[in-house]
Every structure is written in structure tokens, then in C-alpha cells.
Design a protein around this motif. Structure first.
Motif, PDB file in Angstrom:
ATOM      1  N   PHE A 158      11.751  56.844 -26.772  1.00 22.09           N
ATOM      2  CA  PHE A 158      12.123  57.155 -28.150  1.00 22.09           C
ATOM      3  C   PHE A 158      13.169  58.261 -28.224  1.00 22.09           C
ATOM      4  CE2 PHE A 158       7.713  55.628 -29.701  1.00 22.09           C
ATOM      5  CZ  PHE A 158       8.113  54.314 -29.500  1.00 22.09           C
ATOM      6  N   ASP A 159      13.152  59.180 -27.236  1.00 19.44           N
ATOM      7  CA  ASP A 159      14.150  60.266 -27.276  1.00 19.44           C
ATOM      8  C   ASP A 159      15.542  59.770 -26.893  1.00 19.44           C
ATOM      9  OD1 ASP A 159      13.904  59.878 -24.560  1.00 19.44           O
ATOM     10  OD2 ASP A 159      13.043  61.847 -24.137  1.00 19.44           O
ATOM     11  N   GLN A 160      15.657  58.504 -26.497  1.00 17.78           N
ATOM     12  CA  GLN A 160      16.964  57.921 -26.193  1.00 17.78           C
ATOM     13  C   GLN A 160      17.514  57.129 -27.388  1.00 17.78           C
ATOM     14  OE1 GLN A 160      15.250  55.992 -22.419  1.00 17.78           O
ATOM     15  NE2 GLN A 160      17.376  56.352 -21.830  1.00 17.78           N
ATOM     16  N   ILE A 161      16.715  57.015 -28.444  1.00 14.35           N
ATOM     17  CA  ILE A 161      17.089  56.167 -29.580  1.00 14.35           C
ATOM     18  C   ILE A 161      17.464  57.040 -30.779  1.00 14.35           C
ATOM     19  CG2 ILE A 161      16.308  54.378 -31.175  1.00 14.35           C
ATOM     20  CD1 ILE A 161      14.341  53.478 -29.008  1.00 14.35           C
ATOM     21  N   VAL A 163      18.318  47.641 -30.653  1.00 17.02           N
ATOM     22  CA  VAL A 163      19.172  48.804 -30.447  1.00 17.02           C
ATOM     23  C   VAL A 163      20.502  48.351 -29.831  1.00 17.02           C
ATOM     24  CG1 VAL A 163      17.221  50.380 -30.128  1.00 17.02           C
ATOM     25  CG2 VAL A 163      18.230  49.232 -28.135  1.00 17.02           C
ATOM     26  N   ALA A 164      21.493  49.213 -29.962  1.00 10.17           N
ATOM     27  CA  ALA A 164      22.806  48.971 -29.347  1.00 10.17           C
ATOM     28  C   ALA A 164      23.154  50.171 -28.473  1.00 10.17           C
ATOM     29  CB  ALA A 164      23.874  48.764 -30.409  1.00 10.17           C
ATOM     30  N   PRO A 198      25.878  57.599 -21.992  1.00 11.66           N
ATOM     31  CA  PRO A 198      25.066  56.679 -21.187  1.00 11.66           C
ATOM     32  C   PRO A 198      23.573  56.880 -21.468  1.00 11.66           C
ATOM     33  CG  PRO A 198      26.699  57.819 -19.840  1.00 11.66           C
ATOM     34  CD  PRO A 198      26.693  58.489 -21.169  1.00 11.66           C
ATOM     35  N   ASN A 199      22.824  55.773 -21.431  1.00 15.17           N
ATOM     36  CA  ASN A 199      21.366  55.793 -21.614  1.00 15.17           C
ATOM     37  C   ASN A 199      20.941  56.258 -23.007  1.00 15.17           C
ATOM     38  OD1 ASN A 199      20.927  54.949 -18.912  1.00 15.17           O
ATOM     39  ND2 ASN A 199      21.178  57.077 -18.216  1.00 15.17           N
ATOM     40  N   GLN A 200      21.863  56.212 -23.958  1.00 12.40           N
ATOM     41  CA  GLN A 200      21.532  56.515 -25.345  1.00 12.40           C
ATOM     42  C   GLN A 200      21.794  55.261 -26.191  1.00 12.40           C
ATOM     43  OE1 GLN A 200      20.135  59.449 -26.546  1.00 12.40           O
ATOM     44  NE2 GLN A 200      19.961  59.932 -24.364  1.00 12.40           N
ATOM     45  N   TYR A 201      20.997  55.097 -27.255  1.00 11.03           N
ATOM     46  CA  TYR A 201      21.066  53.874 -28.039  1.00 11.03           C
ATOM     47  C   TYR A 201      21.025  54.192 -29.533  1.00 11.03           C
ATOM     48  CZ  TYR A 201      19.805  51.809 -23.554  1.00 11.03           C
ATOM     49  OH  TYR A 201      19.790  51.445 -22.233  1.00 11.03           O
ATOM     50  N   THR A 202      21.653  53.321 -30.316  1.00  5.04           N
ATOM     51  CA  THR A 202      21.604  53.411 -31.777  1.00  5.04           C
ATOM     52  C   THR A 202      20.618  52.374 -32.285  1.00  5.04           C
ATOM     53  OG1 THR A 202      23.908  54.116 -31.911  1.00  5.04           O
ATOM     54  CG2 THR A 202      22.916  53.214 -33.921  1.00  5.04           C
ATOM     55  N   LEU A 203      19.722  52.781 -33.159  1.00  7.22           N
ATOM     56  CA  LEU A 203      18.707  51.874 -33.708  1.00  7.22           C
ATOM     57  C   LEU A 203      19.323  51.031 -34.825  1.00  7.22           C
ATOM     58  CD1 LEU A 203      15.800  50.897 -33.884  1.00  7.22           C
ATOM     59  CD2 LEU A 203      15.294  52.864 -35.351  1.00  7.22           C
ATOM     60  N   CYS A 252      12.740  46.991 -26.112  1.00  8.64           N
ATOM     61  CA  CYS A 252      13.768  46.811 -27.138  1.00  8.64           C
ATOM     62  C   CYS A 252      14.640  45.599 -26.824  1.00  8.64           C
ATOM     63  CB  CYS A 252      14.670  48.048 -27.226  1.00  8.64           C
ATOM     64  SG  CYS A 252      13.808  49.565 -27.666  1.00  8.64           S
ATOM     65  N   LEU A 253      15.124  44.991 -27.902  1.00 13.37           N
ATOM     66  CA  LEU A 253      16.125  43.941 -27.784  1.00 13.37           C
ATOM     67  C   LEU A 253      17.491  44.625 -27.827  1.00 13.37           C
ATOM     68  CD1 LEU A 253      16.441  40.832 -27.683  1.00 13.37           C
ATOM     69  CD2 LEU A 253      16.552  40.864 -30.177  1.00 13.37           C
ATOM     70  N   ILE A 254      18.300  44.415 -26.814  1.00 11.91           N
ATOM     71  CA  ILE A 254      19.577  45.114 -26.690  1.00 11.91           C
ATOM     72  C   ILE A 254      20.686  44.261 -27.293  1.00 11.91           C
ATOM     73  CG2 ILE A 254      21.170  46.283 -25.150  1.00 11.91           C
ATOM     74  CD1 ILE A 254      18.346  47.461 -25.213  1.00 11.91           C
ATOM     75  N   SER A 255      21.310  44.770 -28.341  1.00 10.67           N
ATOM     76  CA  SER A 255      22.400  44.063 -28.993  1.00 10.67           C
ATOM     77  C   SER A 255      23.716  44.361 -28.275  1.00 10.67           C
ATOM     78  CB  SER A 255      22.505  44.484 -30.461  1.00 10.67           C
ATOM     79  OG  SER A 255      23.654  43.946 -31.066  1.00 10.67           O
ATOM     80  N   THR A 256      24.546  43.337 -28.159  1.00  4.18           N
ATOM     81  CA  THR A 256      25.877  43.541 -27.580  1.00  4.18           C
ATOM     82  C   THR A 256      26.891  43.934 -28.636  1.00  4.18           C
ATOM     83  OG1 THR A 256      26.363  41.182 -27.828  1.00  4.18           O
ATOM     84  CG2 THR A 256      25.427  41.904 -25.728  1.00  4.18           C
ATOM     85  N   ASP A 257      26.444  43.998 -29.893  1.00  4.93           N
ATOM     86  CA  ASP A 257      27.322  44.343 -31.015  1.00  4.93           C
ATOM     87  C   ASP A 257      26.681  45.494 -31.756  1.00  4.93           C
ATOM     88  OD1 ASP A 257      29.030  44.477 -33.123  1.00  4.93           O
ATOM     89  OD2 ASP A 257      28.715  42.439 -33.845  1.00  4.93           O
TER      90      ASP A 257
END
Length: 299
Positions: free
Chosen positions: A23-26, A60-61, A67-72, A92-97
């Protein structure tokens, strides 16, 4: 262009495998307020997670700069529920967009009839009604109503509404109509994009009594006379005819409007044209600018 080159241009919207992310990466796009946590939707998600776990992974994207950080992108309430339950990470499902602002527009929320079929499926597999009610945070009566959702609804009307979010009460109102009127009412709902209880009630009020099922109570609407009901019935019939006429020409009219808007946008992108309009046809300029702004917003 060859088939192979076209296939190379197709890019998957999501990674094939789920990824466990802390969660701390999102980074969420907004904070879930206490008012949101008090909402019925939040409580339903919390009950579902507690009863059967997370059904739909959050989306997330990857952050392009860290690196290793994601946008919800989707799942703010689910993420908050998991946090409240003591979780520190989730799949998480990783979006390419990373189109966060338009992502929700691409999601098809669960339609009422689809939910009905899922409940029937769960019951057929032996899931008790009590557990379903607990998972969905609703009472047993609601589960029973959703199970019997299409009892008394003709197949044609159900087909028209199969991918729409229609209130349970609206289906109960449709059941007071005979099949042909159900189809007409469903067609009007779809054409007007209105699936509310009040609209369903207005369609019932505009339904001739010979189009009501025998078990339906004769229409007695407080504050509306028999003459007003007759007028509503006639206006409803006229509206149905007008809707069908519009449907016949909608495709061609829409194409003409799109082409016209594109042409005007190209004209307005030219400084010479805008200068000429401001000097000789100033009255057209505001309207053309508004059309251009509308096109930019829609894109």
C-alpha cells in the motif's frame, strides 16, 4: 498493411499477471472521506471483503518517473477497506495506460439483471441466502427480490434492459404491464436513458388500462384526474412514435454532425479564417467557438 503489422500495433490494456503491491507504493487520486466511509456502498464493499475476500482487484498504473511506485486508477474504496482490515498489500491489476481521469468511463458497472443472474448462479451452487445477504450487506428480503427479479418480465423487455442499471422497484412497476407494453416501456427507457423509479411510474401512469395485467390495481394517482391520465396516455403514444422516427435517422444525423464539427474545428484553427469572421461575420464567431470548445472537451 499486412496482417502481421496490424497485430503488432495491438497493445494489451493490462498486464497478463496480477502483481502483489504494498500500500505504501500506491498513490491514490483522492482521500476517502469519513462521509464516504459511512456510505452504503462502502459498507457493502466492507461486508463483501469480510465475508468472501476481495473479488475484483484494484487497478494501478506504474509511475513513469519513480520505479516501484504506482498510481491508483480504480478501487479507492476497496483499498481503504483492506487497510481498515489490517492488510498492508494486495494483488493488483497493472494497467499499461495511465489515463486515470477517463478510466472509470471504460468500466461497465454490474447491471441489475447481471446481478440477478449471479445471485441465481450462487444459489444453484449451494450458497445460502444468508451468506449472500451478508456478503452484499443487504437483508434477506432484498436477496429474495433480486432472485425473483424477472418473474413476470417478458424475455424481450429483459433483453433490452440486460446491461442497464435499473432500480428493483422499476422492475416491479414493469410487472404491472402486459408484455407488449413492457417492451414499449423498456424501449422508451433505453431511448431516453432514464431508468429511474419516477420515470417507470410515469410510464405506468401513461399506460392504457387494457395494457395492464389483470392483477394490477386500477390506476388511481393522487392529484391526477381521469382526463389528465387520458392525456398522458396519448402523449406517451406520440412520444413513442417520435422516438422511433428519431431512431431511424439517428445514425446519419450523428455522422453529419461529427463531420460538420470537425470541419468547423479545422476552420477555426486558421488565424486567417477567424480574422475574416471577426471582420465580416462577427455574429457567427461565438457559435463556432462554442462548437470547437465542445469538440475539445469531448475528446
Amino acid at each position: 498493411m499486412t496482417t502481421n503489422s496490424r497485430e503488432k500495433e495491438v497493445v494489451a490494456a493490462f498486464e497478463r499477471e496480477l502483481l502483489t503491491v504494498r500500500f505504501d507504493q500506491i498513490a491514490p487520486l483522492y482521500i476517502v472521506s469519513p462521509q464516504k466511509k459511512a456510505s452504503t456502498k462502502y459498507k457493502q464493499i466492507a461486508a463483501s471483503v469480510c465475508e468472501i475476500g476481495l473479488v475484483e482487484p484494484i487497478v494501478v498504473a506504474p509511475d513513469k518517473h519513480e520505479p516501484n511506485q504506482y498510481t491508483l486508477l480504480d478501487g479507492h474504496l476497496r483499498l481503504e477497506v483492506l487497510r481498515d482490515h489490517g492488510h498492508a498489500e494486495t494483488q493488483c491489476l497493472i494497467s499499461t495506460d495511465d489515463e486515470a481521469f477517463t478510466y472509470n468511463k471504460r468500466i461497465n458497472r454490474l447491471a441489475t439483471i447481471q446481478e440477478h443472474k449471479m445471485i441465481l448462479r450462487a444459489l444453484s451452487l449451494g450458497v445460502p441466502e444468508e451468506r449472500l445477504a451478508s456478503a452484499l450487506n443487504v437483508n434477506i428480503k432484498t436477496i429474495k427480490d433480486k432472485r425473483r427479479l424477472l418473474d413476470g418480465i417478458c424475455d424481450e423487455a429483459a433483453e433490452l434492459l440486460k446491461d442497464k442499471q435499473v432500480a428493483l422497484t422499476s422492475f416491479q412497476i414493469l410487472k404491472k404491464m402486459k408484455p407488449m407494453r413492457q417492451i414499449e416501456a423498456a424501449q422508451l427507457m433505453v431511448a431516453m436513458n432514464k431508468f429511474t423509479i419516477n420515470y417507470a411510474r410515469s410510464l405506468l401512469a401513461a399506460t392504457p388500462e387494457n395494457m395492464l395485467v389483470s392483477a394490477a390495481t386500477p390506476k388511481e394517482i393522487k392529484g391526477i384526474s381521469r382526463e389528465q391520465l387520458d392525456l398522458m396516455e396519448r402523449e406517451s403514444a406520440n412520444l413513442e412514435r417520435e422516438v422511433r422516427l428519431v431512431e431511424d435517422s439517428y445514425g446519419a444525423d450523428h455522422l453529419d454532425l461529427v463531420l460538420t464539427r470537425g470541419y468547423i474545428s479545422k476552420l477555426m484553427s486558421s488565424e486567417r479564417v477567424t480574422r475574416y469572421l471577426s471582420l465580416h461575420h462577427e455574429e457567427f464567431l461565438p457559435a463556432f467557438e462554442k462548437i470547437t470548445e465542445t469538440e475539445a472537451f469531448a475528446s
